[in-house]
Scaffold this motif. Structure first.
Motif, PDB file in Angstrom:
ATOM      1  N   VAL A 131       0.836  -1.193   0.000  1.00  0.00           N
ATOM      2  CA  VAL A 131       0.000   0.000   0.000  1.00  0.00           C
ATOM      3  C   VAL A 131       0.875   1.249   0.000  1.00  0.00           C
ATOM      4  O   VAL A 131       0.637   2.204  -0.753  1.00  0.00           O
ATOM      5  CB  VAL A 131      -0.939   0.006   1.220  1.00  0.00           C
ATOM      6  CG1 VAL A 131      -1.702   1.315   1.320  1.00  0.00           C
ATOM      7  CG2 VAL A 131      -1.904  -1.168   1.145  1.00  0.00           C
ATOM      8  N   LEU A 132       1.915   1.229   0.826  1.00  0.00           N
ATOM      9  CA  LEU A 132       2.830   2.365   0.909  1.00  0.00           C
ATOM     10  C   LEU A 132       3.585   2.564  -0.407  1.00  0.00           C
ATOM     11  O   LEU A 132       3.860   3.703  -0.799  1.00  0.00           O
ATOM     12  CB  LEU A 132       3.823   2.140   2.050  1.00  0.00           C
ATOM     13  CG  LEU A 132       4.856   3.254   2.286  1.00  0.00           C
ATOM     14  CD1 LEU A 132       4.167   4.551   2.688  1.00  0.00           C
ATOM     15  CD2 LEU A 132       5.859   2.828   3.354  1.00  0.00           C
ATOM     16  N   CYS A 133       3.914   1.480  -1.081  1.00  0.00           N
ATOM     17  CA  CYS A 133       4.633   1.563  -2.352  1.00  0.00           C
ATOM     18  C   CYS A 133       3.871   2.436  -3.355  1.00  0.00           C
ATOM     19  O   CYS A 133       4.441   3.357  -3.948  1.00  0.00           O
ATOM     20  CB  CYS A 133       4.837   0.157  -2.922  1.00  0.00           C
ATOM     21  SG  CYS A 133       5.633   0.100  -4.530  1.00  0.00           S
ATOM     22  N   LEU A 134       2.583   2.163  -3.525  1.00  0.00           N
ATOM     23  CA  LEU A 134       1.778   2.981  -4.443  1.00  0.00           C
ATOM     24  C   LEU A 134       1.663   4.411  -3.942  1.00  0.00           C
ATOM     25  O   LEU A 134       1.709   5.373  -4.728  1.00  0.00           O
ATOM     26  CB  LEU A 134       0.380   2.373  -4.602  1.00  0.00           C
ATOM     27  CG  LEU A 134       0.263   1.009  -5.267  1.00  0.00           C
ATOM     28  CD1 LEU A 134      -1.188   0.726  -5.609  1.00  0.00           C
ATOM     29  CD2 LEU A 134       1.127   0.903  -6.511  1.00  0.00           C
ATOM     30  N   ARG A 135       1.517   4.577  -2.648  1.00  0.00           N
ATOM     31  CA  ARG A 135       1.345   5.916  -2.092  1.00  0.00           C
ATOM     32  C   ARG A 135       2.585   6.781  -2.335  1.00  0.00           C
ATOM     33  O   ARG A 135       2.491   7.946  -2.701  1.00  0.00           O
ATOM     34  CB  ARG A 135       1.033   5.828  -0.595  1.00  0.00           C
ATOM     35  CG  ARG A 135       0.712   7.169   0.040  1.00  0.00           C
ATOM     36  CD  ARG A 135      -0.074   6.980   1.312  1.00  0.00           C
ATOM     37  NE  ARG A 135      -1.366   6.376   1.002  1.00  0.00           N
ATOM     38  CZ  ARG A 135      -2.130   5.746   1.885  1.00  0.00           C
ATOM     39  NH1 ARG A 135      -1.729   5.619   3.120  1.00  0.00           N
ATOM     40  NH2 ARG A 135      -3.289   5.240   1.530  1.00  0.00           N
ATOM     41  N   MET A 136       3.753   6.203  -2.144  1.00  0.00           N
ATOM     42  CA  MET A 136       4.990   6.963  -2.325  1.00  0.00           C
ATOM     43  C   MET A 136       5.286   7.225  -3.802  1.00  0.00           C
ATOM     44  O   MET A 136       5.776   8.297  -4.168  1.00  0.00           O
ATOM     45  CB  MET A 136       6.159   6.222  -1.673  1.00  0.00           C
ATOM     46  CG  MET A 136       6.102   6.191  -0.150  1.00  0.00           C
ATOM     47  SD  MET A 136       6.277   7.842   0.629  1.00  0.00           S
ATOM     48  CE  MET A 136       4.536   8.333   0.830  1.00  0.00           C
TER      49      MET A 136
END
Length: 542
Positions: A131-136
């Motif tokens: 989830v964090l990967c897409l957000r960043m």
């Protein structure tokens, strides 16, 4: 030993699953406290900072509860992302910084999959990391796009757009009512001309209602929310969020209960057993369909629970409906009724994992415009999403099969469009036979759509290549033969000659125009004809 360990021993539920569920539940009281004390005007120039520090502390606390010491991974990737953006700006190349962010986050995530992956669905720190990967990546791309806003001579168009954007300043109820209702996660003016502070970036990355399973949303929405610019009147928050949250809790609980019961009666491992291959054909097909059906329920349940906490917090305010009633579904990740009664895969795209669909459209599909082919761009998006989910072969098999399903649906929907129009016109004449015929048509479409969906979903759940092949072989690879056969027939059969527009008088003419407009909206409601960017409909996360 933690209380989740003790509860796991007493109930037999995996400890990691309990931690996931409690992390989602704990977001509710945290949201209530924010709602009571911080979701209102604060007589201080540090009001936004106070809200941000609350989000930062609670987000990191919940992340630590779920990830424990593995929280270090999210802190590393968030920090490195911010540093790359900072360096890219300093050397005069935000695009280079963004490329570094993309590569770093994807490589870090894939290495995590390699190190942590098993033959089953993994509930560990890689879930929050994906989830964090897409957000960043989205954060860096927004910062890259913001470079063009620095040139004031070219900012006229941007300034005009911002004046009519509801999230930039308080606007009237009438104006909000005219905005698209789903979703609000990524609006037109999400580019970031300046780099947010490091603390802001950490808080955004660990937003306590969204860091675990999503939803994805832009930094712009986060900034708008903590600055209280989401509402017509910040001193009078519209009503209805508590009711919406309760409905989401109820819906989520039902979905999770159905998932548990369904998987008790229809466990997926049976599909690859020797006994299953000996069952009679009809029994196998029905069981296969049911396994695919219940595989969705756990995702829907989790997303509904998360939607409730977002509504309770206040970030998902979505303007007002046509009757002036406030809506709180702006960050909904699934439209339950539309999903359950969908009659096409296009309907599924626009009602399932909504915010990830939109993220894929904005940050991947549109960035592949240089390929000059929607089909190739769609395949590129699907490959990216499969890789993002993990390295299991089942993800890639599932995504590719659903791409083929969408291609078949697109081709044959054109061929049978005249049937749909004819049945709809008969229905509008209010005849019982016409309504029954229209209802039967929709039931058939629903059944065909679910068969295609569940057939592909099984690969998403089984993951391993040999298990997927065994399960499909036990039902004679029926889904493959049907979908590839339909595409082959479309290629060899002569194209039907389109009939000229019929003259329809009065009310019938209006109904036909309404049907055409509705069908056009349905085609563009998802990720465009083939942005089938997540028509993979079963993102395990977000």
């Amino acid at each position: 030993m933690t209380f989740t360990d003790t509860l796991s021993e007493q109930t037999g539920i995996p400890e990691s699953s309990l931690r996931l569920l409690f992390t989602i539940i704990f977001a509710y009281p945290i949201a209530v406290i924010y709602r009571i004390f911080l979701l209102r005007p604060i007589a201080s120039k540090y009001a936004a900072s106070i809200r941000q520090w609350y989000i930062l502390i609670t987000g990191l606390s919940l992340s630590y509860f779920y990830n424990r010491h593995d929280i270090i991974h999210s802190l590393i990737t968030t920090t490195v992302t911010w540093i790359f953006c900072y360096i890219g700006d300093k050397i005069g190349s935000r695009s280079l910084g963004t490329a570094a962010v993309f590569i770093f986050n994807m490589v870090y995530l894939l290495l995590g999959y390699i190190y942590m992956s098993t033959d089953e669905y993994d509930v560990n720190w890689t879930m929050t990391q994906c989830v964090l990967c897409l957000r960043m990546i989205g954060f860096a791309m927004d910062y890259m796009d913001g470079a063009k806003l620095i040139n004031k001579k070219a900012s006229t168009e941007t300034a005009q757009r911002e004046k009519t954007t509801p999230n930039d300043q308080p606007v009237s109820t009438t104006r909000l009512a005219k905005q698209p209702k789903l979703p609000i996660s990524f609006q037109k003016n999400i580019a970031l001309p300046t780099l947010p502070s490091y603390i802001s970036t950490i808080a955004y990355a660990h937003f306590f209602t969204a860091f675990l399973t999503g939803p994805q949303f832009s930094y712009h929405l986060y900034q708008t929310f903590i600055n209280m610019r989401s509402y017509p009147d910040p001193s009078r928050i519209p009503r209805g969020s508590y009711k919406h949250a309760f409905q989401c809790i109820a819906g989520g609980a039902i979905y999770l209960l159905v998932s548990q019961i369904g998987q008790m009666f229809f466990p997926q491992y049976v599909l690859v057993s020797e006994e299953f291959a000996k069952w009679d054909t009809l029994h196998r097909f029905v069981y296969f369909w049911m396994v695919g059906k219940f595989a969705f329920s756990k995702y829907l349940g989790v997303w509904k629970l998360v939607e409730g906490s977002c509504a309770l917090l206040g970030i998902s305010f979505n303007g007002f409906d046509d009757n002036g009633q406030p809506e709180w579904n702006g960050l909904a990740n699934v439209e339950s009724l539309r999903f359950e009664f969908a009659t096409s895969l296009n309907d599924i795209i626009s009602s399932f994992n909504i915010n990830t669909n939109l993220w894929a459209k904005i940050y991947v599909f549109k960035r592949l415009i240089f390929l000059n082919s929607k089909t190739i761009s769609s395949l590129g998006v699907l490959f990216f999403l499969a890789l993002w989910h993990g390295l299991h072969t089942g993800y890639f098999m599932c995504f590719f099969l659903e791409f083929v399903d969408m291609e078949a649906e697109k081709r044959w929907s054109k061929r049978v469009e005249f049937i749909k129009k004819s049945l709809y016109e008969k229905k509008m004449k209010n005849g019982i036979s016409g309504k029954l015929a229209w209802g039967a048509y929709r039931v058939v479409c629903w059944f065909l759509q679910t068969c295609a969906l569940h057939y592909a979903m099984v690969a998403f759940d089984l993951l391993r290549y040999e298990w997927c092949i065994t399960a499909w072989r036990n039902v004679y690879f029926a889904g493959h033969f049907v979908v590839f056969g339909l595409i082959f027939l479309d290629l060899v059969l002569p194209k039907g000659r389109s009939a000229g527009p019929r003259k329809v008088e009065g009310k019938q003419q209006e109904e036909t125009a309404l049907l055409k407009d509705t069908m056009e909206k349905a085609k563009t409601n998802g990720i465009s004809n083939g942005v089938n960017a997540e028509y993979s409909v079963h993102h395990k996360k977000e």
